[in-house]
Enzyme design. Structure first.
Site, PDB file in Angstrom:
ATOM      1  N   LYS A  83       0.852  -1.191   0.000  1.00  0.00           N
ATOM      2  CA  LYS A  83       0.000   0.000   0.000  1.00  0.00           C
ATOM      3  C   LYS A  83       0.884   1.235   0.000  1.00  0.00           C
ATOM      4  O   LYS A  83       1.750   1.403   0.858  1.00  0.00           O
ATOM      5  CB  LYS A  83      -0.900  -0.020   1.239  1.00  0.00           C
ATOM      6  CG  LYS A  83      -2.285   0.480   0.986  1.00  0.00           C
ATOM      7  CD  LYS A  83      -3.185   0.159   2.165  1.00  0.00           C
ATOM      8  CE  LYS A  83      -4.540   0.809   1.984  1.00  0.00           C
ATOM      9  NZ  LYS A  83      -5.361   0.681   3.193  1.00  0.00           N
TER      10      LYS A  83
HETATM   11  O1  G3P Z   1      -7.951   1.301   4.821  1.00  0.00           O
HETATM   12  C1  G3P Z   1      -8.226   2.567   4.385  1.00  0.00           C
HETATM   13  C2  G3P Z   1      -9.586   3.126   4.688  1.00  0.00           C
HETATM   14  O2  G3P Z   1     -10.582   2.184   4.503  1.00  0.00           O
HETATM   15  C3  G3P Z   1      -9.686   3.959   5.929  1.00  0.00           C
HETATM   16  O3  G3P Z   1     -11.001   4.184   6.370  1.00  0.00           O
HETATM   17  O4  G3P Z   1     -12.604   4.852   8.121  1.00  0.00           O
HETATM   18  O5  G3P Z   1     -10.189   5.495   8.374  1.00  0.00           O
HETATM   19  O6  G3P Z   1     -11.639   6.595   6.666  1.00  0.00           O
HETATM   20  P1  G3P Z   1     -11.367   5.352   7.436  1.00  0.00           P
END
Ligand code: G3P
Length: 214
Positions: A83
């Protein structure tokens, strides 16, 4: 459509696996921080637990550092996906990693032109964050629709991972738009199978079965 789980918690991953429809895992440093164990220890455990793609994020913000980390992380297993943040240095790293056949998931994508650049660099996956856009009163799912149109226009192989999912409707619209993957937090993953009428229906069938003469 593939379902990934967005977590670094091995217990959540094991419970999600029980459904038999889990295709992969995405993690990030914030998710690993929540489990309060060493970074590579957590990632290597997940890589062994899940046969599908497991996204492991680099910490460096310059190309050389990203490449060094990526090559180390890639040694954990053939299912590791690196990533990489969607910044200039990240795009440079993605291009080099693609030439080494190391898979990448370009993260922190917030618009369709960023996604176009990632695809041109050779990203295996692109992760647009829909929830974080919704949080600032921008339509996250509109970005998904634009990316899918642009990728289709030019035949890019980069797969769209709808990320930063907050609720079941994000998954429904992602599926309607033809997104390849939804990466889903565990709580949302568990909620989407449920419907109150299904539960009432099961209870009624069981009750009526008892009335059938034996
Ligand atoms: O893994 C990346 C992403 O899904 C993060 O989500 O909830 O931290 O905006 P969030």
């Amino acid at each position: 459509m593939k379902f990934f789980i967005d977590t670094a918690d091995i217990n959540e991953i094991r419970k999600a696996k029980e459904y038999g429809i889990l295709d992969g895992v995405t993690t990030n440093p914030s998710l690993v921080a929540k489990v309060k164990r060493p970074y590579t220890e957590v990632l290597s455990e997940i890589v062994k637990e899940v046969p599908g793609p497991v996204s492991a994020e680099v910490i460096s913000v310059e190309c050389d550092g990203m490449l060094k980390e990526a090559r180390e992380l890639a040694k954990m297993g053939s299912n590791v996906v690196i990533k990489i943040p969607l910044i200039k240095e990240g795009l440079k790293a993605v291009k080099i990693l693609a030439s080494e056949h190391i898979k990448t998931n370009v993260t922190l994508c917030f618009n369709a032109l960023q996604a176009l650049m990632a695809a041109k660099a050779g990203a295996t996956y692109i992760s647009p964050f829909v929830g974080r856009l919704d949080d600032i009163t921008s339509e996250g799912m509109d970005v998904i629709e634009d990316i899918i149109t642009i990728y289709d226009n030019y035949g890019f192989d980069t797969e769209v991972i709808v990320a930063s999912i907050r609720n079941p409707l994000h998954i429904k619209y992602a599926a309607l738009m033809g997104a390849h993957i939804a990466t889903i937090p565990f709580s949302v993953f568990e909620s989407i199978v449920k419907h109150p009428l299904t539960d009432v229906g099961v209870a009624r069938f069981l009750e009526d079965y008892q009335k059938i003469p034996k």
